[in-house]
Design an enzyme around this catalytic site. Sequence first.
Site, short mmCIF file in Angstrom:
data_model
loop_
_atom_site.label_atom_id
_atom_site.label_comp_id
_atom_site.label_asym_id
_atom_site.label_seq_id
_atom_site.Cartn_x
_atom_site.Cartn_y
_atom_site.Cartn_z
N GLY A 8 -0.86 -15.41 27.00
CA GLY A 8 -1.14 -14.83 25.57
C GLY A 8 -2.07 -13.81 25.59
CB THR A 10 -6.73 -14.95 23.21
OG1 THR A 10 -6.38 -14.17 21.89
CG2 THR A 10 -8.22 -15.44 23.30
CG ASN A 11 -7.41 -18.39 25.65
OD1 ASN A 11 -8.63 -17.73 26.20
ND2 ASN A 11 -7.72 -19.02 24.74
CB THR A 12 -3.64 -16.96 31.21
OG1 THR A 12 -3.69 -15.43 30.64
CG2 THR A 12 -2.57 -16.93 31.94
CB VAL A 13 -2.16 -22.04 29.48
CG1 VAL A 13 -2.28 -23.53 29.79
CG2 VAL A 13 -3.03 -21.88 28.25
N GLY A 107 9.39 -11.56 21.78
CA GLY A 107 8.23 -11.98 22.85
C GLY A 107 8.84 -13.41 23.53
CG ASP A 109 5.11 -15.73 22.48
OD1 ASP A 109 5.89 -14.69 22.55
OD2 ASP A 109 4.02 -15.94 21.70
CB THR A 132 -3.51 -13.65 19.32
OG1 THR A 132 -4.10 -14.06 20.58
CG2 THR A 132 -4.32 -12.44 18.76
#
Length: 256
Positions: A8, A10-13, A107, A109, A132
């Site tokens: 994403g 902000t973060n990557t999981v 997107g 996601d 975000t």
Amino acid sequence: MLLAIDCGNTNTVFSIWDGETFLCTLRTSTEHQRTADQYFVWFSTLLNHFGIKTDIRSVIISSTVPRVVFNLRVFSDRYFNCRPLVVGKPDCRLPVDVRVDEGTQVGPDRLVNTVAGYDLYGGDLIVVDFGTATTFDVVASDGAYIGGVIAPGVNLSLQALHEAAAALPHVDITMPARVIGTNTVDCMQSGVFWGYVGLIDGICDRIKAERGRAMKVVATGGLAPLFQQGHAIFDVFRDDLTMHGLTVIDAYNKEG
């Protein structure tokens, strides 16, 4: 085993799926400068710390940040000897239709959440994802993605409020004890919290009215449980919704 990667803004999981359950879920900040070798050092160090033994044979990636995909591809090829599936690319097929205006890029996601929602709960859904940005994805009765809504994310709104108004402090988002605040922090928290409850409630009601049918509201993302405290706006909360969608897409492509 499958390594599912959700990148994403902000973060990557990273989550490891053994065919029945997720063995672990690891989170890092999204940085396009990070190399494949740096990903592996971080990833392998945490696996060793938790004592997790893996035999990863395939990788699937969903990324809203195109610049990180190249290094994640190299990471997959170099350390797991496999070519990753990348959601949104021509070689990655989806088990649902996408019905939007011609030329529109959705997107990845949002597509993954649609697949997951339909697989778990059937059609006629509104999937609300707190990232975000706060997104609302509308899933038709046959599982097709038919559009949605994008609103500013909760933390993004707080950051903008703090940066644009010099006298206003940065505050954490929490459910206030009362709607009417008696100090600056309480006032800001009430505005953000109840403002977003109203936004979510209002948008979901308008989507249902426009569709002319009952729809289940599915929430995902870290802040979803917080907003569920204030008002029963979600029918179900699923923290691993996106990861579940990645496993469904991976299985669909392997079957094909």
